[in-house]
Design an enzyme around this catalytic site. Structure first.
Site, mmCIF file in Angstrom:
data_model
loop_
_atom_site.group_PDB
_atom_site.id
_atom_site.type_symbol
_atom_site.label_atom_id
_atom_site.label_comp_id
_atom_site.label_asym_id
_atom_site.label_seq_id
_atom_site.Cartn_x
_atom_site.Cartn_y
_atom_site.Cartn_z
ATOM 1 C CG ASP A 19 86.185 23.164 99.978
ATOM 2 O OD1 ASP A 19 87.087 23.668 99.286
ATOM 3 O OD2 ASP A 19 86.101 23.342 101.207
ATOM 4 C CB SER A 51 80.672 23.610 98.752
ATOM 5 O OG SER A 51 82.077 23.523 98.726
ATOM 6 C CB THR A 95 84.901 30.701 98.237
ATOM 7 O OG1 THR A 95 85.311 29.677 99.138
ATOM 8 C CG2 THR A 95 85.927 31.819 98.259
#
Length: 324
Positions: free
Chosen positions: A91, A57, A10
């Site tokens: 994540d 991820s 992100t």
């Protein structure tokens, strides 16, 4: 010199609108682009950057882990490298950070960071997190602590940290231990000592592939016995069960696991509960079940995969889990 390695996520994500914090594309911007947006860092650190990968991820895999680990160990061996910062999606950050915590051979700081909002958002947090991670990597008190995660100004140990919220900026916590410290402006404050002196447990110098380990969930009316059998028949060497309560497994699921364990499968009992310790009963221990202690299912999977490189003996693997 601080080496900044980009893995995507992100923090490198882009959305169509500034108010958009969901539905964005992760892993778009390069780590070089992120660093160029942070000229303030030049006053506190000399940095070099390198793109290892640029992925969401959720798509992290063993191949990327091994590539990252080999590169990190190579850089840490260089005298001019003081520490390493890794930009990564949130994540699976806790899994990647724990993996490196177990396989890196240096007392120099290694710091993971990322973002909960894409780079294009009005309230993007990534660049501030990157700054904080570099501050920590430069700090003399960051040595000997193993791998750390810096998010939302909190410094946390890779050994204990977990992502505990889906969207909030303050998404990471250490339920069993608390944080190591925090970052304010251009200074790191450590208020907890290292929980244990860091020492790499596993050497990957000759490793090109990790054993296959999977996670299954236990729940009321649990139907995972079918999944356990299918996974084993397709090459899974170890299974971590996210059990209920203190690691309990539904009887039909557990019966299948016992059958597969007699054929060579290694099983670790963890818990779907967010905090606490899992220790198996004496009876289950005699059957070969292994308690994950305080490791959540995703971290127990990482440790089991590394342990299986060296042994498939449940007694030896149990010792690894109890002394990690």
């Amino acid at each position: 010199m601080i080496a900044i390695l980009g893995m995507g996520g992100t923090i490198a994500g882009v959305a169509h609108a500034k108010i958009q914090t969901t539905g964005y594309k992760a892993g778009v911007l390069s780590v070089q682009t992120l660093l160029e947006a942070l000229p303030e860092i030049n006053s506190i650190a000399d940095c070099m950057c390198e793109q290892i990968a640029n992925v969401d991820s959720a798509d992290m895999n063993d191949t990327l882990w091994l590539r990252l680990a080999h590169r990190v160990n190579t850089l840490l061996a260089q005298e001019d490298i003081e520490g390493i910062v890794i930009t990564h999606g949130s994540d699976t950050m806790e899994e990647s950070a724990f993996f490196l915590h177990l396989v890196t051979r240096s007392d120099k700081p290694i710091v993971f960071t990322g973002a909960m909002r894409p780079n294009t958002a009005l309230s993007a947090d990534g660049i501030k997190n990157l700054y904080g991670a570099i501050v920590v990597a430069k700090d003399i008190n960051a040595k000997h602590r193993g791998v750390m995660v810096v998010m939302n100004e909190r410094i946390q140990s890779a050994r204990y940290v977990s992502k505990t919220h889906t969207h909030n900026l303050d998404a990471f916590s250490c339920p069993n231990t608390g944080d190591l410290g925090y970052v304010i402006d251009d200074r790191a404050y450590f208020y907890n000592p290292p929980f244990a002196m860091h020492k790499a447990q596993f050497c990957l110098d000759t490793i090109t592939q990790l054993p296959k380990v999977d996670i299954l969930y236990s729940y009321t009316n649990d139907g995972s016995a079918v999944a356990a059998k299918a996974l084993y028949e397709h090459g899974t060497q170890g299974i971590v069960v996210a059990g209920s309560g203190a690691g309990n497994i539904h009887h039909s699921h557990k019966a299948m696991l016992q059958t597969l364990m007699q054929q060579g499968l290694v099983v670790v009992q963890s818990t779907r509960v967010g905090a606490g310790i899992v220790r198996v009963s004496e009876q289950d221990s005699m059957l070969g079940f292994i308690g994950a202690c305080d490791l959540n299912p995703q971290k127990a999977r990482v440790l089991l995969a590394l342990a299986l490189i060296h042994t498939q003996n449940p007694t030896e693997i149990r010792q690894i889990f109890e002394h990690i």
